[in-house]
Enzyme design. Structure first.
Site, mmCIF file in Angstrom:
data_model
loop_
_atom_site.group_PDB
_atom_site.id
_atom_site.type_symbol
_atom_site.label_atom_id
_atom_site.label_comp_id
_atom_site.label_asym_id
_atom_site.label_seq_id
_atom_site.Cartn_x
_atom_site.Cartn_y
_atom_site.Cartn_z
ATOM 1 C CG ASN A 61 11.167 -3.672 -9.705
ATOM 2 O OD1 ASN A 61 9.938 -3.789 -9.696
ATOM 3 N ND2 ASN A 61 11.965 -4.674 -9.964
ATOM 4 N N GLY A 112 0.833 -1.201 0.000
ATOM 5 C CA GLY A 112 0.000 0.000 0.000
ATOM 6 C C GLY A 112 0.868 1.252 0.000
ATOM 7 C CB SER A 113 4.048 2.075 1.717
ATOM 8 O OG SER A 113 3.526 1.823 2.996
ATOM 9 C CB SER A 141 -2.665 -1.722 2.025
ATOM 10 O OG SER A 141 -1.938 -2.685 2.771
ATOM 11 C CG ASP A 146 -6.916 2.194 6.863
ATOM 12 O OD1 ASP A 146 -5.938 1.497 6.573
ATOM 13 O OD2 ASP A 146 -6.865 3.145 7.671
ATOM 14 C CG HIS A 196 -4.755 -3.553 4.904
ATOM 15 N ND1 HIS A 196 -5.045 -2.225 4.722
ATOM 16 C CD2 HIS A 196 -3.610 -3.579 5.634
ATOM 17 C CE1 HIS A 196 -4.115 -1.481 5.299
ATOM 18 N NE2 HIS A 196 -3.219 -2.282 5.858
HETATM 19 C C1 LIG Z 1 -4.221 4.395 5.427
HETATM 20 C C2 LIG Z 1 -3.036 3.551 5.106
HETATM 21 N N1 LIG Z 1 -2.287 3.857 4.032
HETATM 22 C C3 LIG Z 1 -1.216 3.119 3.687
HETATM 23 C C4 LIG Z 1 -0.849 2.013 4.419
HETATM 24 C C5 LIG Z 1 0.380 1.236 4.021
HETATM 25 O O1 LIG Z 1 0.089 -0.038 3.524
HETATM 26 P P1 LIG Z 1 1.252 -1.145 3.462
HETATM 27 O O2 LIG Z 1 1.458 -1.638 4.849
HETATM 28 O O3 LIG Z 1 0.701 -2.202 2.554
HETATM 29 O O4 LIG Z 1 2.466 -0.500 2.929
HETATM 30 C C6 LIG Z 1 -1.589 1.662 5.554
HETATM 31 C C7 LIG Z 1 -1.200 0.487 6.356
HETATM 32 O O5 LIG Z 1 -1.896 -0.016 7.194
HETATM 33 C C8 LIG Z 1 -2.714 2.446 5.903
HETATM 34 O O6 LIG Z 1 -3.456 2.158 6.982
#
Ligand SMILES: Cc1ncc(COP(=O)(O)O)c(C=O)c1O
Length: 445
Positions: free
Chosen positions: A290, A88-89, A217, A196, A222
């Site tokens: 990447n 998600g990041s 994510s 979320d 999730h």
């Molecule tokens: C609102 C939100 N954005 C982004 C992320 C990041 O997701 P990831 O852990 O898959 O990088 C999270 C992680 O819980 C999140 O709650």
């Protein structure tokens, strides 16, 4: 593939499902002794079989399972384009970074441009703003939705404002009506972080279909999981091309992995000051990354998608169960409220300890943890008070008192489908007992 190989594969997949049933049986819950997790993956034999099936392809990188996942997810959400990434990041990073492409002409985001966001949330919703040398402008959140306070949007506007990037935190949609109207009026990009909130709706329409770009994510906490994984959604073909360029090393070429010459003129392009005909596969139009996911991740996600409606419904049911049971404690606890016009797809159950309560949030967290009940804070609380953000360039609207309230007074409880009614009852009984003891004493310290 030989007939023997096919037979072995069928056997392996059957055994995998059997192994899952044998190795991960349902455990008996004993209140106070068994751990009540706040979140977690809910995996069955079919999930594990499909994951193994993809491994047996020996393809490993993005392939047929990734394509199938992207198509199915896009259909579920109701968008044209879906690009799988490895978290998600990464989805947030690539979504905002795509908007810095020179291919967007005068709408390209440039260093020093401002992006409106909130500080009460997850760091990697905001980090791509800073990483792209853009300026975050923090507005406060509203209580008790815990989402952006849209009455502050106009105050946040400056001649440098170019975009809005915010999350539907804990699955409660932010006020998309007000945000989209403001964005339209001022010609701003909107990136919806839906990490979320998979399946949440606003006025009957799924979140992720309102903004220019949206992200998801698939981390185990999730709604569906691939272990690690994420996706970027868009209805704009140019934005999808940019997303995939930044995701795939910054390349100009858009061939699938293992495929050559999709454009039909692989050795005929003249780009930059490269010699005419320089291999398009090795031509780069962006400073990229990447961030691709593997086909094993995608296969797990594909199988999980079969169950997404059920997962969302159980989360909503668990949320309602907790809300009703905690309702009598509203004198000391602030219960969450869905944004008007929305049907959230809850990630967790945010709970606020009122300033007037005879106990603190931290005391309640300790009481829950002592009963083996997992809790979480609302992510970073107030990002601006985190050590990593000391010294960043930013603007804020007012003092962000509600963001500080989130940092000091909010925790969240689990609602994920791995929780059963015995676990939920144990959570409620623990909170009720703790609150009544605290009320009976003058002040808890
Ligand atoms: C609102 C939100 N954005 C982004 C992320 C990041 O997701 P990831 O852990 O898959 O990088 C999270 C992680 O819980 C999140 O709650």
């Amino acid at each position: 593939m030989s007939q023997r190989a096919d037979e072995l594969r069928t056997q392996i997949l059957q055994l995998t499902a059997e192994y899952h049933a044998e190795a991960f049986p349902q455990k008996t819950f004993v209140a106070g002794q068994s751990f009540v997790p706040v979140s977690g993956k809910v995996i069955d034999g079919q999930d594990l079989s499909l994951l193994v099936d993809s491994a047996l392809d020996c393809w490993f990188t993005t392939g047929r399972f990734a394509k199938a996942f992207e198509k199915k997810l896009a259909r579920f959400i109701g968008v044209r384009g879906c690009s799988l990434v490895n978290s998600g990041s990464s989805a947030n990073l690539v979504a905002l970074t795509a908007l810095t492409s020179p291919k967007l002409g005068d709408r390209q985001l440039k260093p020093g441009d401002e992006v409106i966001t909130v500080a009460a949330g997850f760091p990697t919703t905001v980090n791509p703003i800073i990483q792209n040398r853009l300026i975050p402008v923090f507005v406060d959140v509203a209580l008790p939705t815990f989402e952006i306070d849209v009455t502050q949007l106009e105050k946040a506007l400056s001649p440098k404002t170019r975009a809005i990037m915010i999350a539907h935190t804990l699955g409660n949609p932010f006020d998309l009506g007000a945000v989209m109207e403001f964005a339209k009026k001022h010609n701003l990009w909107v990136v919806e972080d839906c990490c979320d909130a998979l399946g949440a709706t606003y006025k009957g329409q799924k979140v992720g279909t309102f903004g220019d770009l949206a992200t998801l994510s698939f981390y185990p906490a999730h709604h569906i999981t691939m272990g690690e994984g994420g996706a970027v959604l868009t209805n704009t073909p140019l934005l999808q091309t940019l997303i995939e360029s930044f995701r795939d090393w910054g390349r100009d070429c858009w061939c699938e992995p293992g495929v050559d010459n999709t454009c039909g003129k692989r050795f005929d392009w003249q780009l930059g000051s490269l010699p005419c005909g320089y291999d398009h596969k090795y031509t780069y139009s962006h400073i990229g990354y990447n961030l691709k996911a593997t086909d094993m991740q995608a296969a797990l996600g594909l199988s999980q998608l079969d169950k997404v409606e059920h997962f969302i419904q159980v989360r909503r049911d668990n949320f309602q169960y907790l809300w009703k049971a905690l309702e009598p404690l509203q004198d000391v606890l602030m219960l969450p409220v869905a944004t008007e016009g929305s049907d959230p797809s809850w990630f967790g159950f945010p709970l606020g300890v009122r300033e007037s309560a005879p106990f603190t949030r931290d005391q309640l967290v300790k009481a829950l943890e002592s009963q083996k009940i997992g809790t979480r804070l609302m992510f970073a609380g107030n990002l601006l008070r985190q050590p990593a953000y000391e010294g960043i360039e930013f603007r804020q609207i007012g003092d962000l008192p509600n963001t500080d309230f989130v940092m000091r007074n909010i925790l969240w409880l689990g609602v994920f489908p791995g929780l059963d009614s015995a676990m939920l009852d144990h959570i409620v009984a623990t909170i009720a007992q703790f609150a009544s003891q605290a009320k009976a004493l003058p002040v808890l310290s």
